[in-house]
Design a protein around this motif. Sequence first.
Motif, mmCIF file in Angstrom:
data_model
loop_
_atom_site.group_PDB
_atom_site.id
_atom_site.type_symbol
_atom_site.label_atom_id
_atom_site.label_comp_id
_atom_site.label_asym_id
_atom_site.label_seq_id
_atom_site.Cartn_x
_atom_site.Cartn_y
_atom_site.Cartn_z
ATOM 1 N N LEU A 28 -1.086 1.730 15.273
ATOM 2 C CA LEU A 28 -1.808 0.458 15.223
ATOM 3 C C LEU A 28 -2.077 -0.702 14.323
ATOM 4 N N SER A 29 -1.232 -1.446 15.160
ATOM 5 C CA SER A 29 -1.115 -2.446 13.887
ATOM 6 C C SER A 29 -2.053 -3.602 14.295
ATOM 7 N N GLY A 30 -1.717 -4.557 12.907
ATOM 8 C CA GLY A 30 -2.901 -5.787 13.394
ATOM 9 C C GLY A 30 -4.119 -6.074 13.212
ATOM 10 N N ASP A 71 -11.780 -2.161 21.924
ATOM 11 C CA ASP A 71 -11.553 -0.821 21.692
ATOM 12 C C ASP A 71 -10.171 -0.570 22.642
ATOM 13 N N ILE A 72 -9.901 0.969 22.135
ATOM 14 C CA ILE A 72 -9.304 1.828 23.384
ATOM 15 C C ILE A 72 -9.444 2.489 24.178
ATOM 16 N N ASP A 73 -10.177 2.461 25.484
ATOM 17 C CA ASP A 73 -10.684 4.118 25.794
ATOM 18 C C ASP A 73 -9.395 4.705 26.062
ATOM 19 N N PHE A 84 -4.330 -3.724 19.608
ATOM 20 C CA PHE A 84 -6.482 -3.477 20.333
ATOM 21 C C PHE A 84 -5.430 -4.048 21.403
ATOM 22 N N SER A 85 -5.392 -5.276 21.512
ATOM 23 C CA SER A 85 -5.128 -6.033 22.665
ATOM 24 C C SER A 85 -3.797 -5.253 23.486
ATOM 25 N N LEU A 112 -4.061 -0.525 33.438
ATOM 26 C CA LEU A 112 -3.278 -1.541 33.885
ATOM 27 C C LEU A 112 -3.023 -2.235 34.848
ATOM 28 N N LYS A 113 -3.156 -1.344 36.009
ATOM 29 C CA LYS A 113 -3.463 -1.747 37.314
ATOM 30 C C LYS A 113 -4.920 -2.913 37.748
#
Length: 309
Positions: free
Chosen positions: A33-35, A89-91, A106-107, A125-126
């Motif tokens: 994960l960057s940023g 957050d990432i789920d 993250f985004s 994503l849908k």
Amino acid sequence: MKNFILIVLFSCINISIIQAQKANTYCKIVGNLSGTRSDTLIVFEGQKQDTVIMKNCKFEYTTKSNKVISFSFLPAPIHGQSLESVKEDIDVIVLPGIPLTISGTFSNYKVGGAKIYERIDALRLKMKPFTDGMEQINNEYDEISSKYANKDSLTEAFNKKYDVLVEKRMRFAMDYIKAHPNNEESATLIPLLDTRIDEGIKYLSSSIRKGRMAPYYIPYKTMLDRRKAMQEISKKTSEGKMSINFVLKDNNGKDFSLSSLRGKYVLLDFWGSWCHWCIKGMPELKKYYEKSKGKLEIVSIDCKDTEEN
């Protein structure tokens, strides 16, 4: 005879390997994960909280588990901020023994490592328009609510907007399950159906209902069943209605029935050894009991406690 011994021996070895695999089933999550604002990530594994350190944007997190479990990853708060202030957050949903990968930011992140993870991520994503819309409504409310002295009308208006998106997401989830009853990712949508969870489960094929995704959605069905039961109990215990009877063990291990006190005034006192104010009020309860002896009975019901405590 030698062949028989060899077969038995190999069978024992195979059983031992299977048992060892069951005992040591693990989920490995590999991320890039960057940023991020911090090199530390907060990890929520179900209800359990942990941390993991990133090096050069990369991290690995391994957990032993024999069932499907959900994970959340958040960047650690900047010094002085609370965890509640973190909006990113990432789920992910992780299956036992199947490594999962996370890459991006993250985004804008992507989940992979296996076909099932790719399908679950494509589904995420849908649904992003719904989740982004809900987040935007929450952010707008937070921005302007501080300017209102009376928030009731404001809250009601924002709740209506939020509920519209919840309803649209629910319809999307139900339509997807109906169209893809044999797909495992359909089971991950069951928790989004709220009061229609039972209906959604019926649309899943038998193999999916009884398959490896079942431990993921069954707790949500259990919560719904419990909520329905509580609503039924609430109807029966409203003011002016006869209380439902119950039987519990007393501190001597004998059955105590509420109906045994019929004809007397009864105060039900729900308490626990962990509840300071409950215990603090007990001397007053004893005083009232002494004053009303023969007329009033006090039944103290211990909650969420161990017998020792």
